[in-house]
Design a protein around this motif. Structure first.
Motif, PDB file in Angstrom:
ATOM      1  N   SER A  44      78.337  51.396 -63.889  1.00 38.02           N
ATOM      2  CA  SER A  44      78.292  51.627 -62.443  1.00 38.02           C
ATOM      3  C   SER A  44      77.025  52.339 -61.982  1.00 38.02           C
ATOM      4  O   SER A  44      76.754  52.415 -60.782  1.00 38.02           O
ATOM      5  CB  SER A  44      79.518  52.439 -62.007  1.00 38.02           C
ATOM      6  N   ASN A  45      76.234  52.867 -62.916  1.00 38.09           N
ATOM      7  CA  ASN A  45      74.991  53.546 -62.539  1.00 38.09           C
ATOM      8  C   ASN A  45      73.798  52.596 -62.475  1.00 38.09           C
ATOM      9  O   ASN A  45      72.673  53.025 -62.232  1.00 38.09           O
ATOM     10  CB  ASN A  45      74.685  54.678 -63.524  1.00 38.09           C
ATOM     11  N   VAL A  46      74.034  51.298 -62.679  1.00 39.53           N
ATOM     12  CA  VAL A  46      72.959  50.306 -62.625  1.00 39.53           C
ATOM     13  C   VAL A  46      72.966  49.643 -61.254  1.00 39.53           C
ATOM     14  O   VAL A  46      73.964  49.042 -60.846  1.00 39.53           O
ATOM     15  CB  VAL A  46      73.112  49.247 -63.736  1.00 39.53           C
ATOM     16  N   ILE A  47      71.851  49.764 -60.540  1.00 42.77           N
ATOM     17  CA  ILE A  47      71.725  49.204 -59.192  1.00 42.77           C
ATOM     18  C   ILE A  47      70.486  48.318 -59.151  1.00 42.77           C
ATOM     19  O   ILE A  47      69.380  48.774 -59.434  1.00 42.77           O
ATOM     20  CB  ILE A  47      71.620  50.316 -58.132  1.00 42.77           C
ATOM     21  N   SER A  48      70.681  47.062 -58.795  1.00 42.47           N
ATOM     22  CA  SER A  48      69.571  46.108 -58.778  1.00 42.47           C
ATOM     23  C   SER A  48      69.057  45.936 -57.356  1.00 42.47           C
ATOM     24  O   SER A  48      69.450  45.025 -56.628  1.00 42.47           O
ATOM     25  CB  SER A  48      70.025  44.764 -59.349  1.00 42.47           C
ATOM     26  N   SER A  49      68.167  46.828 -56.952  1.00 38.30           N
ATOM     27  CA  SER A  49      67.613  46.769 -55.600  1.00 38.30           C
ATOM     28  C   SER A  49      66.275  47.490 -55.588  1.00 38.30           C
ATOM     29  O   SER A  49      66.072  48.460 -56.326  1.00 38.30           O
ATOM     30  CB  SER A  49      68.575  47.430 -54.604  1.00 38.30           C
ATOM     31  N   ASP A  50      65.342  47.009 -54.760  1.00 38.77           N
ATOM     32  CA  ASP A  50      64.056  47.677 -54.609  1.00 38.77           C
ATOM     33  C   ASP A  50      63.432  47.268 -53.278  1.00 38.77           C
ATOM     34  O   ASP A  50      64.038  46.551 -52.478  1.00 38.77           O
ATOM     35  CB  ASP A  50      63.124  47.381 -55.793  1.00 38.77           C
ATOM     36  N   LYS A  51      62.218  47.719 -53.040  1.00 35.79           N
ATOM     37  CA  LYS A  51      61.518  47.458 -51.783  1.00 35.79           C
ATOM     38  C   LYS A  51      61.368  45.966 -51.510  1.00 35.79           C
ATOM     39  O   LYS A  51      61.383  45.525 -50.352  1.00 35.79           O
ATOM     40  CB  LYS A  51      60.147  48.134 -51.838  1.00 35.79           C
ATOM     41  N   ALA A  52      61.255  45.175 -52.582  1.00 34.70           N
ATOM     42  CA  ALA A  52      61.063  43.733 -52.416  1.00 34.70           C
ATOM     43  C   ALA A  52      62.271  43.046 -51.790  1.00 34.70           C
ATOM     44  O   ALA A  52      62.160  41.910 -51.322  1.00 34.70           O
ATOM     45  CB  ALA A  52      60.730  43.085 -53.759  1.00 34.70           C
TER      46      ALA A  52
END
Length: 245
Positions: A44-52
């Motif tokens: 649950s600590n893995v988040i796939s998101s960024d500025k792109a």
């Protein structure tokens, strides 16, 4: 669920759609799917998101209904777009932070050669599917979604004039094997490394500028789905599409 229930959606430049409540809702559903998908596999600590997320291209397979439901999705961002928005190319950041220096050298060489030829390069990442697909446990459904991923990748790169694709395959979920079947090649003998933001899962980084014969056949088979895709760009919003319908 059958293929008539599915809709390919391409969402470009999310920042330009932020005033559209339907697009914001679609993006929220996409991220919820990724939270659930990544959480069920990596933690649950893995988040796939960024500025792109806000200037790249999101490619999705959705279930049709009163509200489109993302079932699978990933993100593609080009080197030129990253420069425009002052973001270090994510592939270089990933290998620079976690990979072997020889692999980073190989990656830089691939990018330099492509640029010298005037060819575009993308990093395709943030691959996720809803955990509901696994619950179906149907061989036919598994193969269908595998084929639809190939369809998205090939037609997106062809239609958008992106000659080179770079991506990462995770050993645990066998996406490294899938990308080899798609026709990608490991960048170097040092392509395998532990990715920190996936809780140290082992990955391989891949590159190609041509796909396998099998993948091209699959993409042709499902071209009708790509042809009937819903593209949300500066010229078209989801709200406008719904009103027209």
């Amino acid at each position: 669920m059958n293929i008539d229930d599915l809709q390919i959606v391409v969402l470009e430049d999310l920042k330009d759609h932020w005033d559209d409540p339907d697009v914001r809702a679609l993006y929220a559903d996409l991220m919820k799917m990724k939270f659930d998908g990544y959480g069920s596999v990596y933690g649950s600590n893995v988040i796939s998101s960024d500025k792109a997320d806000f200037f790249g291209t999101h490619l999705m397979v959705c279930q049709k209904g009163l509200r489109l439901k993302p079932l699978f999705g990933y993100k593609s961002v080009t080197l030129d777009k990253c420069r425009e928005f002052h973001l270090k190319f994510p592939a270089l950041s990933l290998v620079g932070n976690d990979g072997h220096y020889e692999c980073l050298n190989e990656l830089n060489e691939i990018i330099d050669k492509a640029e010298n030829r005037g060819e575009r390069v993308s990093f395709d990442y943030s691959w996720a599917q809803t955990p509901d697909i696994k619950k179906i446990r149907s061989k036919e459904m598994t193969e269908l979604f595998r084929d639809l991923v190939m369809t998205l990748v090939i037609h997106h790169h062809q239609d958008y004039g992106i000659e080179h694709m770079i991506t990462c395959g995770v050993v645990k979920v066998k996406t490294d094997i899938f990308f080899e079947r798609l026709g990608l090649n490991k960048i170097s003998a040092y392509s395998k490394f532990s990715q920190k933001d996936l809780n140290e899962e082992m990955v391989h980084i891949f590159h190609n500028n041509r796909y396998s014969d099998y993948a091209y056949k699959v993409a042709e088979k499902y071209h009708f789905l790509w042809k009937n895709r819903l593209t949300l760009s500066k010229k078209q919003t989801l709200t406008a599409v719904r009103e027209a319908a």
